[in-house]
Design a protein around this motif. Structure first.
Motif, PDB file in Angstrom:
ATOM      1  N   ASP A 155      -5.986  14.381   2.379  1.00 38.98           N
ATOM      2  CA  ASP A 155      -7.151  13.508   2.577  1.00 38.98           C
ATOM      3  C   ASP A 155      -7.017  12.175   1.848  1.00 38.98           C
ATOM      4  N   ALA A 156      -5.837  11.899   1.304  1.00 35.88           N
ATOM      5  CA  ALA A 156      -5.651  10.674   0.526  1.00 35.88           C
ATOM      6  C   ALA A 156      -5.719   9.446   1.431  1.00 35.88           C
ATOM      7  N   GLN A 157      -6.382   8.402   0.954  1.00 28.67           N
ATOM      8  CA  GLN A 157      -6.429   7.126   1.654  1.00 28.67           C
ATOM      9  C   GLN A 157      -5.120   6.391   1.383  1.00 28.67           C
ATOM     10  N   THR A 158      -4.423   5.960   2.439  1.00 32.55           N
ATOM     11  CA  THR A 158      -3.111   5.340   2.255  1.00 32.55           C
ATOM     12  C   THR A 158      -2.994   4.064   3.080  1.00 32.55           C
ATOM     13  N   TYR A 159      -2.065   3.216   2.660  1.00 36.49           N
ATOM     14  CA  TYR A 159      -1.703   1.998   3.379  1.00 36.49           C
ATOM     15  C   TYR A 159      -0.190   1.970   3.470  1.00 36.49           C
ATOM     16  N   PRO A 160       0.409   2.340   4.611  1.00 37.65           N
ATOM     17  CA  PRO A 160       1.871   2.333   4.734  1.00 37.65           C
ATOM     18  C   PRO A 160       2.381   0.895   4.865  1.00 37.65           C
ATOM     19  N   PHE A 161       3.435   0.557   4.114  1.00 40.97           N
ATOM     20  CA  PHE A 161       4.021  -0.779   4.285  1.00 40.97           C
ATOM     21  C   PHE A 161       5.527  -0.728   4.544  1.00 40.97           C
ATOM     22  N   ILE A 162       6.176   0.400   4.316  1.00 41.78           N
ATOM     23  CA  ILE A 162       7.546   0.631   4.765  1.00 41.78           C
ATOM     24  C   ILE A 162       7.558   1.996   5.445  1.00 41.78           C
ATOM     25  N   ASN A 189       9.446   4.432   9.064  1.00 43.46           N
ATOM     26  CA  ASN A 189      10.459   4.525  10.107  1.00 43.46           C
ATOM     27  C   ASN A 189      11.869   4.269   9.562  1.00 43.46           C
ATOM     28  N   LYS A 190      12.176   4.935   8.434  1.00 46.69           N
ATOM     29  CA  LYS A 190      13.529   4.864   7.857  1.00 46.69           C
ATOM     30  C   LYS A 190      13.920   3.458   7.404  1.00 46.69           C
ATOM     31  N   GLY A 191      13.029   2.814   6.626  1.00 44.89           N
ATOM     32  CA  GLY A 191      13.408   1.544   6.021  1.00 44.89           C
ATOM     33  C   GLY A 191      12.906   0.305   6.717  1.00 44.89           C
ATOM     34  N   CYS A 192      11.926   0.405   7.597  1.00 49.45           N
ATOM     35  CA  CYS A 192      11.361  -0.761   8.282  1.00 49.45           C
ATOM     36  C   CYS A 192      10.189  -1.309   7.465  1.00 49.45           C
ATOM     37  N   PHE A 193      10.337  -2.518   6.968  1.00 47.95           N
ATOM     38  CA  PHE A 193       9.302  -3.152   6.152  1.00 47.95           C
ATOM     39  C   PHE A 193       8.234  -3.701   7.106  1.00 47.95           C
ATOM     40  N   VAL A 194       7.382  -2.824   7.605  1.00 48.59           N
ATOM     41  CA  VAL A 194       6.434  -3.182   8.652  1.00 48.59           C
ATOM     42  C   VAL A 194       5.439  -4.232   8.180  1.00 48.59           C
ATOM     43  N   ASP A 195       5.156  -4.272   6.896  1.00 47.98           N
ATOM     44  CA  ASP A 195       4.197  -5.257   6.398  1.00 47.98           C
ATOM     45  C   ASP A 195       4.732  -6.679   6.527  1.00 47.98           C
ATOM     46  N   SER A 196       6.058  -6.833   6.601  1.00 50.78           N
ATOM     47  CA  SER A 196       6.632  -8.173   6.718  1.00 50.78           C
ATOM     48  C   SER A 196       6.361  -8.798   8.087  1.00 50.78           C
ATOM     49  N   ARG A 197       5.931  -7.983   9.070  1.00 52.89           N
ATOM     50  CA  ARG A 197       5.644  -8.509  10.404  1.00 52.89           C
ATOM     51  C   ARG A 197       4.297  -9.228  10.450  1.00 52.89           C
ATOM     52  N   LYS A 198       3.419  -8.917   9.512  1.00 52.71           N
ATOM     53  CA  LYS A 198       2.082  -9.516   9.538  1.00 52.71           C
ATOM     54  C   LYS A 198       1.733 -10.266   8.260  1.00 52.71           C
ATOM     55  N   THR A 199       2.618 -10.236   7.264  1.00 57.42           N
ATOM     56  CA  THR A 199       2.396 -10.954   6.008  1.00 57.42           C
ATOM     57  C   THR A 199       3.693 -11.660   5.623  1.00 57.42           C
ATOM     58  N   MET A 200       3.716 -12.230   4.435  1.00 55.22           N
ATOM     59  CA  MET A 200       4.915 -12.885   3.919  1.00 55.22           C
ATOM     60  C   MET A 200       5.738 -11.943   3.039  1.00 55.22           C
ATOM     61  N   SER A 201       5.452 -10.648   3.097  1.00 57.82           N
ATOM     62  CA  SER A 201       6.253  -9.665   2.367  1.00 57.82           C
ATOM     63  C   SER A 201       7.691  -9.686   2.866  1.00 57.82           C
TER      64      SER A 201
END
Length: 326
Positions: free
Chosen positions: A196-203, A205-217
């Motif tokens: 039940d933990a609240q989470t925010y995934p940012f990497i 699919n085996k190393g895909c920095f998904v947050d970099s697609r919508k931010t400057m990460s």
């Protein structure tokens, strides 16, 4: 959490360190720092000026035989970094003396407390580590860093939209050369992930920095293969609350890049492979999940080629400028 197994203290920078003989006791609820007062200049150390991480002592005392500072260390751990191993939980932070202005009696020591890992404890987002492989003992670490990665972070509070520098590394010692990857990373308000933990995934699919697609990460250029650095742009997740970063670290054969072992981030609207942009096609799977996700078709036996560890750092706090949640 079980009893303390061991304690290690590493001196990092010294002015009076050699004159001070510290002892540190890691307890379930508190860390106690003690030192004798009989030697030269040790009597000048004010125990109320000793810091553990960003904690000030909950109690401090000076007696004829020595001085003592006690720090409550149960839930938020004074900003310490935590790494979960198969049978242990390892907490590490800095012990620092901040003297009065105008004096140079400064020291910095690294304190590591190792506890038994309770039965059944595991970040459930990730599969538990069941075995260790390699020709030499591997030591994994993950840390919040300062802006230029020259040392540990000086704060655990970040402004929304600012950058959170994170470094992960593996000390490969006698092992063959390895590359370190972050296979999965999530932010959570929980130090121990549950269903039940609240989470925010940012990497994912085996190393895909998904947050970099919508931010400057972004991942940063490697200084060495056994370390990976990234700037994570502070996101609007659990603003004002304590946040923990959970990652699955993977050390892998440096010649074994594939769709399942990679570091990919967005570069000018396209996925780019950190270690070899010419092979960025390995990142094409980052846009897909499920059975079409980034699962390598070429399986390598882990023996001698790699291993995984789970690590948790925090807590940190993300704030909107001028506003702090209660």
């Amino acid at each position: 959490m079980g009893p303390v197994l061991c304690l290690v203290i590493f001196g990092l920078a010294v002015t009076i360190t050699n004159a001070v003989d510290f002892s540190v006791e890691c307890g379930e609820d508190a860390v106690t720092v003690s030192w004798p007062m009989g030697l030269q200049r040790q009597q000048d150390i004010d125990p109320s000026h000793v810091l553990l991480g960003y904690c000030t002592p909950t109690s401090a005392s000076v007696k004829p035989g020595g001085a003592q500072a006690v720090f409550q260390f149960k839930d938020w751990r004074c900003g310490a970094e935590m790494m979960a191993l198969k049978e242990q939980l390892v907490w590490s932070t800095d012990l620092m003396y901040v003297p009065d202005p105008g004096t140079d009696e400064f020291f910095l020591k690294r304190v590591v407390c190792v506890y038994q890992r309770a039965d059944g404890w595991t970040p459930r987002t990730f599969r538990p580590v069941m075995e260790t492989f390699g020709t030499g003992e591997l030591v994994f670490s993950m840390s919040l860093m300062n802006d230029d990665f020259s040392g540990p972070a000086l704060t655990s509070v970040y402004q929304l939209g600012g950058f959170i520098p994170i470094s992960a590394s593996v000390d490969q010692q006698a092992h063959q050369p390895l590359l370190l990857f972050l296979e999965e990373c999530v932010a959570s308000t929980e130090a121990q992930l549950g269903p039940d933990a609240q989470t925010y995934p940012f990497i994912n699919n085996k190393g895909c920095f998904v947050d970099s697609r919508k931010t400057m990460s972004s991942f940063q250029p490697r200084q060495r293969g056994s370390e990976i650095r990234l700037y994570l742009q502070a996101f609007a997740f659990a603003l004002g609350k304590e946040v923990y970063i959970h990652c699955k670290l993977v050390a892998w054969d440096e010649n074994g890049l594939n769709a399942g072992k990679k570091a990919c981030h967005d570069k000018n609207g396209s996925w780019e492979l950190l270690d070899d942009p010419a092979q960025s096609s390995l990142c094409n799977c980052c846009d897909y999940g499920g059975d079409s996700g980034c699962n390598s078709r070429k399986r390598r036996a882990l023996g001698g080629n790699g291993m995984t560890r789970e690590a948790v750092i925090g807590p940190l706090v993300i704030e909107r400028e001028g506003l702090r949640s209660l």
